[in-house]
Design an enzyme around this catalytic site. Structure first.
Site, PDB file in Angstrom:
ATOM      1  N   ASN A   7       0.880  -1.173   0.000  1.00 63.19           N
ATOM      2  CA  ASN A   7       0.000   0.000   0.000  1.00 63.19           C
ATOM      3  C   ASN A   7       0.917   1.223   0.000  1.00 63.19           C
ATOM      4  O   ASN A   7       1.422   1.626   1.045  1.00 63.19           O
ATOM      5  CB  ASN A   7      -0.888  -0.048   1.252  1.00 63.19           C
ATOM      6  CG  ASN A   7      -1.851   1.120   1.334  1.00 63.19           C
ATOM      7  OD1 ASN A   7      -1.851   2.003   0.467  1.00 63.19           O
ATOM      8  ND2 ASN A   7      -2.672   1.126   2.368  1.00 63.19           N
ATOM      9  N   ARG A  91      -2.368  -1.952  -3.623  1.00 55.15           N
ATOM     10  CA  ARG A  91      -3.564  -1.124  -3.456  1.00 55.15           C
ATOM     11  C   ARG A  91      -3.419   0.095  -4.373  1.00 55.15           C
ATOM     12  O   ARG A  91      -2.394   0.778  -4.336  1.00 55.15           O
ATOM     13  CB  ARG A  91      -3.672  -0.668  -2.002  1.00 55.15           C
ATOM     14  CG  ARG A  91      -4.909   0.152  -1.747  1.00 55.15           C
ATOM     15  CD  ARG A  91      -5.039   0.523  -0.292  1.00 55.15           C
ATOM     16  NE  ARG A  91      -6.226   1.337  -0.083  1.00 55.15           N
ATOM     17  CZ  ARG A  91      -6.591   1.817   1.083  1.00 55.15           C
ATOM     18  NH1 ARG A  91      -5.861   1.572   2.158  1.00 55.15           N
ATOM     19  NH2 ARG A  91      -7.687   2.545   1.192  1.00 55.15           N
ATOM     20  N   HIS A 180     -12.377   3.389  -0.253  1.00 54.75           N
ATOM     21  CA  HIS A 180     -12.427   2.348   0.789  1.00 54.75           C
ATOM     22  C   HIS A 180     -13.141   1.094   0.256  1.00 54.75           C
ATOM     23  O   HIS A 180     -13.737   0.344   1.028  1.00 54.75           O
ATOM     24  CB  HIS A 180     -13.194   2.820   2.045  1.00 54.75           C
ATOM     25  CG  HIS A 180     -12.530   3.918   2.805  1.00 54.75           C
ATOM     26  ND1 HIS A 180     -13.237   4.981   3.326  1.00 54.75           N
ATOM     27  CD2 HIS A 180     -11.251   4.124   3.159  1.00 54.75           C
ATOM     28  CE1 HIS A 180     -12.408   5.798   3.953  1.00 54.75           C
ATOM     29  NE2 HIS A 180     -11.194   5.295   3.861  1.00 54.75           N
ATOM     30  N   ARG A 242     -10.539  16.255   7.070  1.00 56.76           N
ATOM     31  CA  ARG A 242     -11.248  16.670   5.856  1.00 56.76           C
ATOM     32  C   ARG A 242     -12.632  17.217   6.213  1.00 56.76           C
ATOM     33  O   ARG A 242     -13.296  16.675   7.092  1.00 56.76           O
ATOM     34  CB  ARG A 242     -11.433  15.490   4.897  1.00 56.76           C
ATOM     35  CG  ARG A 242     -10.143  14.919   4.359  1.00 56.76           C
ATOM     36  CD  ARG A 242     -10.462  13.908   3.244  1.00 56.76           C
ATOM     37  NE  ARG A 242      -9.296  13.116   2.935  1.00 56.76           N
ATOM     38  CZ  ARG A 242      -9.252  11.782   3.037  1.00 56.76           C
ATOM     39  NH1 ARG A 242     -10.306  11.092   3.423  1.00 56.76           N
ATOM     40  NH2 ARG A 242      -8.147  11.135   2.746  1.00 56.76           N
ATOM     41  N   GLU A 385      -8.384  -4.928   4.893  1.00 60.15           N
ATOM     42  CA  GLU A 385      -8.170  -4.596   3.480  1.00 60.15           C
ATOM     43  C   GLU A 385      -7.006  -5.399   2.892  1.00 60.15           C
ATOM     44  O   GLU A 385      -7.042  -5.776   1.722  1.00 60.15           O
ATOM     45  CB  GLU A 385      -7.907  -3.090   3.344  1.00 60.15           C
ATOM     46  CG  GLU A 385      -9.156  -2.276   3.654  1.00 60.15           C
ATOM     47  CD  GLU A 385      -8.878  -0.844   4.037  1.00 60.15           C
ATOM     48  OE1 GLU A 385      -8.334  -0.617   5.138  1.00 60.15           O
ATOM     49  OE2 GLU A 385      -9.208   0.065   3.260  1.00 60.15           O
TER      50      GLU A 385
END
Ligand code: ADP
Length: 398
Positions: A7, A91, A180, A242, A385
């Site tokens: 990742n 990823r 996601h 965010r 994940e």
């Protein structure tokens, strides 16, 4: 069969190795930090043992080389040589509308990931650098790309189209994509397994991935029909740093008064907003809880906004699905914060969602926390994940 999953971020690279011969077993994991900066460091973990190496990593190729050295080292190595790696899973943040599932990386796939850089300007170049570094160092070993956007490709057009002049969609592919994806996919499959609803086209599920970045997905019969992140991960609920969704006119309002340019505005929306911006305390929900409990009103407000926006998303997705059978909480906050799970679902009894405070008092493990006989099952499912990456990589490489 040994699988390496990677990742790659702009200045960091996380990795994990699996022995996938029988059921998946994690053999080692670690992270390279400060890639391209002074003081780059690799932290490698095997079971409870941790090995920290400070080594120059001017780019992602150097980082991958450092990972390979750690994986084959006398101290903490788990492989004899890199020839023992059978396939690598990467990823990749943005695959636009080109990929609805994971793929083996070919030259064409690489070209499309490159084409998607304008949609994922921070992540896609890093993801590509990771892929290219592995290809160079281990030619012939299958490389698999697993896209954050792929799972959401089943959304209908009325869920993914923004009400802007249509030419922007045609010219720039400006639309909702969602992120996601591997996490929403993993927890939705686990929920279906747990509740015995696999292959049930009527299973209506809402997944709430609440971490540093947070997103919700409405999933019917295993297929995503809506999600809260958009063209980029900035849209949706308030997050750690965010803003989530705000009135678009606010941008011009702030930029003209504060005399700042677009890139500074974008930086404010991504890095200085969210619960950090509102509270002025932290982006970490543990710090916020502590501050709110000791009377900090802005920390309390930041948490209240998060709970309220989440509650509206859940109820909205119940409407989008035409009902709801289960909701899942996952990721750092969803797995570990009984308070958020309780407060976010507070007031949703009218659609059959009720959390049992005693059952809900758990952290980091699978559990059904809904009241006995509740119409909607409320599940906590730790996400994985990396396992999605490893499983897709094994399947495609074989
Ligand atoms: P990322 O999006 O970086 O993968 P994570 O899924 O690891 O993020 O989630 C990180 C968030 O989880 C942080 O905001 C952290 O505060 C929160 N978190 C972790 N443990 C707890 C806890 N016990 N209570 C509340 N929040 C928690």
């Amino acid at each position: 069969m040994n699988i390496l999953v990677i990742n790659a971020g702009s200045s960091s690279l996380k990795y994990q190795t699996y022995d996938m011969t029988d059921k998946p077993v994690v053999t080692a994991k670690g992270v390279c930090e400060r890639i391209g900066m002074d003081g780059s460091v690799l932290t490698h973990k095997v079971g409870a043992d941790k090995y920290v190496t400070e080594t120059p990593m001017p780019d992602h190729t150097a980082a991958i080389n450092a990972v390979f050295a750690a994986l084959t080292s006398d101290k903490g190595g788990v492989l004899k040589s890199m020839a023992d790696i059978d396939a690598v899973g990467h990823r990749v943040l943005h695959g636009a509308d080109k990929f609805s599932e994971s793929v083996i990386v070919t030259d064409e796939v690489e070209a499309v990931i490159e084409e998607c850089i304008p949609l994922g300007p921070l992540h896609n170049p890093a993801n590509l650098a990771g892929i290219r570094a592995c290809k160079a160092i281990m030619p012939g070993v299958p490389q698999v790309a697993v896209f954050d956007t792929a799972f959401h490709q089943t959304m209908p057009d009325y869920a993914f189209t923004y009400a802007l002049p249509y030419e922007y969609y045609e010219k720039y592919k400006l639309r909702r994509y969602g992120f996601h994806g591997s996490s929403h996919r993993y927890v939705s499959q686990r929920a279906a397994e747990i509740l015995g609803r696999e292959n049930d086209p009527d299973f209506k599920l809402i997944t709430c991935h609440l971490g540093n970045g947070s997103s919700f997905a409405a999933i019917k019969g295993g297929k995503c029909i809506d999600t809260s992140m958009g063209l980029t991960p900035l849209e949706g609920i308030e997050m750690g740093t965010r803003s989530g969704s705000i009135d678009p006119a606010i941008l011009e309002f702030i930029m003209s008064r504060e005399k700042i340019d677009v890139s500074e505005m974008t930086n404010i929306l991504n890095k200085k907003s969210g619960v950090l911006g509102v509270s002025g305390v932290s982006s970490d929900f543990r710090d916020l809880d502590e501050a709110a409990d000791s009377g900090n009103l802005r920390a309390r407000l930041a948490l209240n906004i998060f709970d309220y926006e989440g509650r509206k998303l859940i109820a909205g997705y119940a409407a989008a699905l035409g009902g709801v059978d289960a909701i899942v909480f996952t990721a750092g906050i969803g797995e570990n914060s009984p308070q958020i799970r309780e407060h976010m679902t507070d007031g949703l009894e009218f659609i059959g969602i009720s959390v049992d405070p005693a059952k809900n008092n758990i952290r980091g493990k699978e559990a059904d926390v809904s009241i006995d006989g509740g119409k909607v099952r409320v599940l906590v499912i730790p996400t994985d994940e990396e396992l999605v990456l490893a499983s897709d990589t094994k399947r495609l490489a074989q």
